[in-house]
Design a protein around this motif. Structure first.
Motif, PDB file in Angstrom:
ATOM      1  N   ARG A  18       0.788  -0.952   0.033  1.00 58.60           N
ATOM      2  CA  ARG A  18       0.214   0.074  -0.077  1.00 58.60           C
ATOM      3  C   ARG A  18       1.000   1.384  -0.012  1.00 58.60           C
ATOM      4  O   ARG A  18       0.550   2.112  -0.649  1.00 58.60           O
ATOM      5  CB  ARG A  18      -1.013   0.127   1.221  1.00 58.60           C
ATOM      6  N   LEU A  19       1.988   1.171   0.779  1.00 58.38           N
ATOM      7  CA  LEU A  19       2.834   2.497   0.985  1.00 58.38           C
ATOM      8  C   LEU A  19       3.392   2.367  -0.592  1.00 58.38           C
ATOM      9  O   LEU A  19       3.557   3.837  -0.943  1.00 58.38           O
ATOM     10  CB  LEU A  19       3.822   2.182   1.970  1.00 58.38           C
ATOM     11  N   ASP A  20       3.944   1.362  -1.071  1.00 52.96           N
ATOM     12  CA  ASP A  20       4.598   1.386  -2.389  1.00 52.96           C
ATOM     13  C   ASP A  20       3.785   1.920  -3.374  1.00 52.96           C
ATOM     14  O   ASP A  20       4.230   2.667  -4.219  1.00 52.96           O
ATOM     15  CB  ASP A  20       5.268   0.034  -2.768  1.00 52.96           C
ATOM     16  N   ALA A  21       2.474   1.755  -3.389  1.00 50.87           N
ATOM     17  CA  ALA A  21       1.399   2.001  -4.223  1.00 50.87           C
ATOM     18  C   ALA A  21       1.415   3.471  -4.246  1.00 50.87           C
ATOM     19  O   ALA A  21       1.152   4.490  -5.261  1.00 50.87           O
ATOM     20  CB  ALA A  21      -0.009   1.458  -4.179  1.00 50.87           C
ATOM     21  N   GLN A  22       1.379   4.069  -3.117  1.00 52.85           N
ATOM     22  CA  GLN A  22       1.202   5.818  -3.014  1.00 52.85           C
ATOM     23  C   GLN A  22       2.310   6.316  -3.672  1.00 52.85           C
ATOM     24  O   GLN A  22       2.329   7.439  -4.247  1.00 52.85           O
ATOM     25  CB  GLN A  22       1.122   5.980  -1.450  1.00 52.85           C
ATOM     26  N   ALA A  24       4.466   5.128  -5.977  1.00 52.67           N
ATOM     27  CA  ALA A  24       4.221   4.827  -7.403  1.00 52.67           C
ATOM     28  C   ALA A  24       3.049   6.015  -8.169  1.00 52.67           C
ATOM     29  O   ALA A  24       3.350   6.337  -9.233  1.00 52.67           O
ATOM     30  CB  ALA A  24       3.627   3.545  -7.650  1.00 52.67           C
ATOM     31  N   LYS A  25       2.222   6.437  -7.302  1.00 50.63           N
ATOM     32  CA  LYS A  25       1.304   7.381  -7.763  1.00 50.63           C
ATOM     33  C   LYS A  25       1.995   8.741  -7.975  1.00 50.63           C
ATOM     34  O   LYS A  25       1.515   9.360  -9.086  1.00 50.63           O
ATOM     35  CB  LYS A  25       0.041   7.553  -7.027  1.00 50.63           C
ATOM     36  N   LEU A  26       2.773   9.289  -6.955  1.00 46.84           N
ATOM     37  CA  LEU A  26       3.361  10.129  -7.258  1.00 46.84           C
ATOM     38  C   LEU A  26       4.630  10.260  -8.184  1.00 46.84           C
ATOM     39  O   LEU A  26       4.613  11.156  -9.109  1.00 46.84           O
ATOM     40  CB  LEU A  26       4.270  10.469  -5.811  1.00 46.84           C
ATOM     41  N   ALA A  27       5.161   9.068  -8.502  1.00 49.28           N
ATOM     42  CA  ALA A  27       6.169   8.931  -9.476  1.00 49.28           C
ATOM     43  C   ALA A  27       5.488   9.108 -10.969  1.00 49.28           C
ATOM     44  O   ALA A  27       5.908   9.665 -11.904  1.00 49.28           O
ATOM     45  CB  ALA A  27       6.877   7.564  -9.399  1.00 49.28           C
ATOM     46  N   ALA A  28       4.313   8.662 -10.806  1.00 49.82           N
ATOM     47  CA  ALA A  28       3.448   8.463 -12.128  1.00 49.82           C
ATOM     48  C   ALA A  28       3.188  10.123 -12.588  1.00 49.82           C
ATOM     49  O   ALA A  28       3.224  10.650 -13.747  1.00 49.82           O
ATOM     50  CB  ALA A  28       2.172   7.763 -12.212  1.00 49.82           C
ATOM     51  N   ALA A  29       2.770  10.758 -11.573  1.00 46.93           N
ATOM     52  CA  ALA A  29       2.411  12.163 -11.581  1.00 46.93           C
ATOM     53  C   ALA A  29       3.901  13.059 -12.002  1.00 46.93           C
ATOM     54  O   ALA A  29       3.526  13.925 -12.902  1.00 46.93           O
ATOM     55  CB  ALA A  29       2.011  12.848 -10.442  1.00 46.93           C
ATOM     56  N   VAL A  30       5.009  12.746 -11.694  1.00 44.13           N
ATOM     57  CA  VAL A  30       6.098  13.354 -11.839  1.00 44.13           C
ATOM     58  C   VAL A  30       6.419  12.961 -13.360  1.00 44.13           C
ATOM     59  O   VAL A  30       6.907  13.803 -14.165  1.00 44.13           O
ATOM     60  CB  VAL A  30       7.293  12.893 -11.251  1.00 44.13           C
ATOM     61  N   ALA A  31       6.401  11.659 -13.715  1.00 44.64           N
ATOM     62  CA  ALA A  31       6.608  11.475 -15.076  1.00 44.64           C
ATOM     63  C   ALA A  31       5.776  12.061 -16.106  1.00 44.64           C
ATOM     64  O   ALA A  31       6.047  12.342 -17.320  1.00 44.64           O
ATOM     65  CB  ALA A  31       6.515   9.860 -15.241  1.00 44.64           C
ATOM     66  N   ALA A  32       4.592  12.365 -15.711  1.00 48.30           N
ATOM     67  CA  ALA A  32       3.501  13.124 -16.639  1.00 48.30           C
ATOM     68  C   ALA A  32       3.711  14.787 -16.517  1.00 48.30           C
ATOM     69  O   ALA A  32       3.021  15.439 -17.176  1.00 48.30           O
ATOM     70  CB  ALA A  32       1.980  12.733 -16.254  1.00 48.30           C
ATOM     71  N   ALA A  33       4.620  15.058 -15.563  1.00 46.77           N
ATOM     72  CA  ALA A  33       4.796  16.498 -15.402  1.00 46.77           C
ATOM     73  C   ALA A  33       3.296  17.280 -15.054  1.00 46.77           C
ATOM     74  O   ALA A  33       3.299  18.459 -15.297  1.00 46.77           O
ATOM     75  CB  ALA A  33       5.595  16.962 -16.529  1.00 46.77           C
ATOM     76  N   ASP A  34       2.638  16.411 -14.027  1.00 48.53           N
ATOM     77  CA  ASP A  34       1.387  17.031 -13.909  1.00 48.53           C
ATOM     78  C   ASP A  34       1.525  17.458 -12.237  1.00 48.53           C
ATOM     79  O   ASP A  34       1.287  16.413 -11.278  1.00 48.53           O
ATOM     80  CB  ASP A  34       0.335  15.792 -14.179  1.00 48.53           C
ATOM     81  N   THR A  35       1.346  18.558 -12.158  1.00 48.32           N
ATOM     82  CA  THR A  35       1.531  19.074 -10.670  1.00 48.32           C
ATOM     83  C   THR A  35       0.048  18.723  -9.835  1.00 48.32           C
ATOM     84  O   THR A  35       0.232  18.392  -8.869  1.00 48.32           O
ATOM     85  CB  THR A  35       2.041  20.662 -10.746  1.00 48.32           C
ATOM     86  N   GLN A  36      -0.915  18.961 -10.639  1.00 47.17           N
ATOM     87  CA  GLN A  36      -1.983  18.773  -9.940  1.00 47.17           C
ATOM     88  C   GLN A  36      -2.178  17.455  -9.683  1.00 47.17           C
ATOM     89  O   GLN A  36      -2.798  17.123  -8.368  1.00 47.17           O
ATOM     90  CB  GLN A  36      -3.311  19.115 -11.033  1.00 47.17           C
ATOM     91  N   THR A  40      -2.508  15.928  -5.704  1.00 45.47           N
ATOM     92  CA  THR A  40      -3.818  14.872  -5.333  1.00 45.47           C
ATOM     93  C   THR A  40      -3.028  13.536  -4.696  1.00 45.47           C
ATOM     94  O   THR A  40      -3.671  13.068  -3.657  1.00 45.47           O
ATOM     95  CB  THR A  40      -4.500  14.632  -6.670  1.00 45.47           C
ATOM     96  N   ALA A  41      -2.207  13.048  -5.428  1.00 40.38           N
ATOM     97  CA  ALA A  41      -1.442  11.911  -4.858  1.00 40.38           C
ATOM     98  C   ALA A  41      -0.825  12.303  -3.387  1.00 40.38           C
ATOM     99  O   ALA A  41      -0.687  11.455  -2.614  1.00 40.38           O
ATOM    100  CB  ALA A  41      -0.685  11.259  -5.867  1.00 40.38           C
ATOM    101  N   TYR A  42      -0.139  13.342  -3.308  1.00 39.29           N
ATOM    102  CA  TYR A  42       0.474  13.829  -2.161  1.00 39.29           C
ATOM    103  C   TYR A  42      -0.363  13.785  -0.859  1.00 39.29           C
ATOM    104  O   TYR A  42      -0.048  13.260   0.155  1.00 39.29           O
ATOM    105  CB  TYR A  42       1.221  14.944  -2.399  1.00 39.29           C
ATOM    106  N   ARG A  43      -1.576  14.334  -1.164  1.00 35.56           N
ATOM    107  CA  ARG A  43      -2.575  14.398   0.082  1.00 35.56           C
ATOM    108  C   ARG A  43      -2.976  13.036   0.353  1.00 35.56           C
ATOM    109  O   ARG A  43      -3.594  12.877   1.638  1.00 35.56           O
ATOM    110  CB  ARG A  43      -3.825  15.228  -0.423  1.00 35.56           C
ATOM    111  N   GLN A  44      -2.805  12.037  -0.383  1.00 36.64           N
ATOM    112  CA  GLN A  44      -3.265  10.725   0.066  1.00 36.64           C
ATOM    113  C   GLN A  44      -2.031   9.819   0.816  1.00 36.64           C
ATOM    114  O   GLN A  44      -2.307   8.589   1.048  1.00 36.64           O
ATOM    115  CB  GLN A  44      -3.786  10.010  -1.378  1.00 36.64           C
TER     116      GLN A  44
END
Lengths: 163, 156
Positions: A18-22, A24-36, A40-44
């Motif tokens: 579960r911690l690793d999945a969180q 991974a979500k952050l890393a995916a947002a970085v890869a997409a250069a998607d701050t928003q 969202t992932a950070y808050r979770q």
């Protein structure tokens, strides 16, 4: 190894996943250069039982995602939790809010003269680097490095590209 | 200097600035101030939508920044473009031509120059808001091209 790292090692496989999945979500947002998406992932993110490596990784990801305030926040939290971990402490220091350290320095009245020189001679030196002091040209070159090699810097000398 | 109606100081320093585009490819003028970093006095433009103090690598190379205050190989998303570079903590002085200059300990980013970077290899320094100007009061007078600035908490 810190106590928290040991704690994470003692987590169940499901909890670690579960911690690793969180992360991974952050890393995916970085890869997409998607701050928003990053925010969202950070808050979770569940920060309970996170090792110092996660604080470092999330700080670096936040910077890469353009979430600068989150980078400051998470590095400060990591440094508070792991004050003996040099890397997170250094990063938290670098990203901490700016601090005014002196307000008693004298004025530099010649600044205005340098700006006046730049207004008057802009077309003549456009694109070149100049060194000015009290409204007088001390040197000119095609690059900052070449000019700085010729003229010893000091507070009274403005090094600037003519823009 | 500028004061609040109650007499409290708003800004302790005033700096002459240049108001002009910072490249031949731009039309929008910027506010260009003089700042001191290490032994150098340099031009830097104000970017209230930006972050940190952005310092060109050629300049940073000559500043001999303390490695203990540096964090290398970091990626930073800046205006939608990802740049690789290094983060630093360093003292920066906003130079006043009247009143008092102010030194701030700021976060600095030194990008590695690549073919994809939007600036030329020797772009001017940039004074961003977060991590750099955020703890200062400032105001401009476009009639005299004067940038007024002061530290929070200055009162007399």
């Amino acid at each position: 190894m810190t106590a928290a790292v040991l704690e994470r090692n003692n987590l169940t496989q499901a909890e670690n996943a579960r911690l690793d999945a969180q992360m991974a979500k952050l890393a995916a947002a970085v890869a997409a250069a998607d701050t928003q998406a990053f925010l969202t992932a950070y808050r979770q993110v569940d920060w309970h039982n996170r090792p110092v490596q996660d604080y470092l990784a999330v700080t670096r990801m936040a910077l890469a995602a353009g979430a600068y305030l989150r980078a400051r926040e998470v590095s400060a939290q990591g440094a508070a939790l792991y004050p003996e971990e040099a890397e997170i402490v250094k990063l938290a220091h670098i990203l901490s809010p700016p601090k005014v350290i002196r307000t008693d320095l004298p004025a530099e009245p010649a600044l205005a003269a340098n700006h006046e020189w730049l207004r008057l001679h802009r077309q003549e030196y456009l694109g070149r680097w100049v060194a000015l002091s009290q409204g007088h040209l001390l040197g000119v070159d095609d690059s900052f490095s070449a000019l700085a090699a010729q003229i010893t810097p000091c507070r009274d000398i403005l090094f600037t590209k003519v823009l | 200097m500028l004061r609040f109606p109650n007499g409290q100081l708003f800004s302790g320093g005033a700096a002459s600035y240049l108001y002009q585009p910072i490249s031949e490819n731009e039309e929008a003028p910027r506010i260009l101030l003089s700042v001191a970093v290490g032994a150098f006095t340099l031009s830097a433009f104000v970017d209230t939508g930006g972050v940190y103090f952005l310092c060109p690598p050629q300049v940073a190379h000559r500043l001999h920044i303390c490695p203990e205050d540096s964090f290398g190989s970091q990626r930073l998303l800046f205006r939608g473009v990802s740049h690789l570079g290094s983060l630093h903590r360093l003292p920066l002085t906003l130079l006043a031509h009247q009143g008092q200059s102010v030194t701030i300990d700021v976060t600095a980013f030194v990008p590695q120059i690549s073919r994809t970077i939007e600036w030329s290899a020797e772009f001017p320094c940039i004074l961003g808001m977060s991590g750099c100007l955020e703890r200062l009061r400032f105001a401009i007078d476009p009639e005299t091209d004067t940038f007024y600035f002061g530290a929070l908490g200055e009162s007399s």
